[in-house]
Motif scaffolding. Structure first.
Motif, mmCIF file in Angstrom:
data_model
loop_
_atom_site.group_PDB
_atom_site.id
_atom_site.type_symbol
_atom_site.label_atom_id
_atom_site.label_comp_id
_atom_site.label_asym_id
_atom_site.label_seq_id
_atom_site.Cartn_x
_atom_site.Cartn_y
_atom_site.Cartn_z
ATOM 1 N N VAL A 48 0.856 -1.058 -0.056
ATOM 2 C CA VAL A 48 -0.095 -0.022 0.021
ATOM 3 C C VAL A 48 0.882 1.333 -0.173
ATOM 4 O O VAL A 48 2.038 1.115 0.435
ATOM 5 C CB VAL A 48 -1.040 -0.027 1.274
ATOM 6 C CG1 VAL A 48 -1.988 -1.002 1.156
ATOM 7 C CG2 VAL A 48 -0.085 -0.060 2.488
ATOM 8 N N PRO A 49 0.419 2.338 -0.632
ATOM 9 C CA PRO A 49 1.347 3.592 -0.486
ATOM 10 C C PRO A 49 1.282 3.932 0.813
ATOM 11 O O PRO A 49 0.633 3.854 1.784
ATOM 12 C CB PRO A 49 0.357 4.649 -1.295
ATOM 13 C CG PRO A 49 -0.956 3.846 -1.695
ATOM 14 C CD PRO A 49 -1.153 2.630 -1.273
ATOM 15 N N LYS A 50 2.460 4.778 1.066
ATOM 16 C CA LYS A 50 2.887 5.128 2.504
ATOM 17 C C LYS A 50 1.766 6.388 2.585
ATOM 18 O O LYS A 50 1.730 7.199 1.650
ATOM 19 C CB LYS A 50 4.393 5.562 2.296
ATOM 20 C CG LYS A 50 4.736 6.093 3.749
ATOM 21 C CD LYS A 50 6.334 6.509 3.719
ATOM 22 C CE LYS A 50 6.923 6.849 4.807
ATOM 23 N NZ LYS A 50 8.251 7.300 4.802
ATOM 24 N N VAL A 51 1.503 6.617 3.923
ATOM 25 C CA VAL A 51 0.447 7.436 4.096
ATOM 26 C C VAL A 51 1.176 8.548 5.247
ATOM 27 O O VAL A 51 0.371 9.548 5.670
ATOM 28 C CB VAL A 51 -0.933 6.984 4.535
ATOM 29 C CG1 VAL A 51 -1.738 6.298 3.290
ATOM 30 C CG2 VAL A 51 -0.889 6.114 5.739
ATOM 31 N N ILE A 52 1.999 8.271 5.959
ATOM 32 C CA ILE A 52 2.714 8.906 6.909
ATOM 33 C C ILE A 52 3.981 9.079 6.904
ATOM 34 O O ILE A 52 4.971 8.335 6.352
ATOM 35 C CB ILE A 52 2.624 8.022 8.287
ATOM 36 C CG1 ILE A 52 1.057 7.820 8.788
ATOM 37 C CG2 ILE A 52 3.091 8.980 9.365
ATOM 38 C CD1 ILE A 52 0.927 7.169 9.821
ATOM 39 N N GLU A 53 4.348 10.480 6.824
ATOM 40 C CA GLU A 53 5.750 10.814 6.448
ATOM 41 C C GLU A 53 6.579 11.074 7.673
ATOM 42 O O GLU A 53 6.269 11.129 8.612
ATOM 43 C CB GLU A 53 5.776 12.110 5.750
ATOM 44 C CG GLU A 53 5.004 11.604 4.273
ATOM 45 C CD GLU A 53 5.287 13.140 3.343
ATOM 46 O OE1 GLU A 53 6.181 13.895 3.543
ATOM 47 O OE2 GLU A 53 4.247 13.111 2.601
#
Length: 95
Positions: A90-95
């Motif tokens: 899944v794409p990273k949502v937290i940087e």
């Protein structure tokens, strides 16, 4: 216990129900009658009566709690838009 007009309006407000003054006044005796019935139920002698959860006897049919992974990982991951190392990617949502 008795319900008055203010209590009906408070209950309606807490329930987010819009009632007119006429409707609220009509609900006062209705709610008082309901509370009267509840008080009468409290007067019933229930000594020796077993509590029950249903009017018919129900028995849960439980299966053995056996751990298994289903062995269908490849089939499940075939539906994934992107999979990496046997997991959904899944794409990273937290940087």
């Amino acid at each position: 216990m008795s319900i008055d007009l203010q209590t009906v309006k408070k209950i309606a407000s807490l329930s987010r129900i819009s009632v007119t003054d006429a409707e609220a006044e009509a609900m006062v005796p209705e709610l008082n009658n309901i509370l009267g019935w509840v008080e009468q139920l409290g007067e019933v002698d229930v000594t020796g009566v077993q509590p029950m959860t249903a009017v018919i006897p129900n028995h849960q049919r439980l299966r053995d709690d056996v751990i298994n992974d289903g062995d269908v990982r490849d089939k499940v991951l075939a539906n994934a838009p992107q999979a990496e190392h046997g997991f959904f990617a899944v794409p990273k949502v937290i940087e």
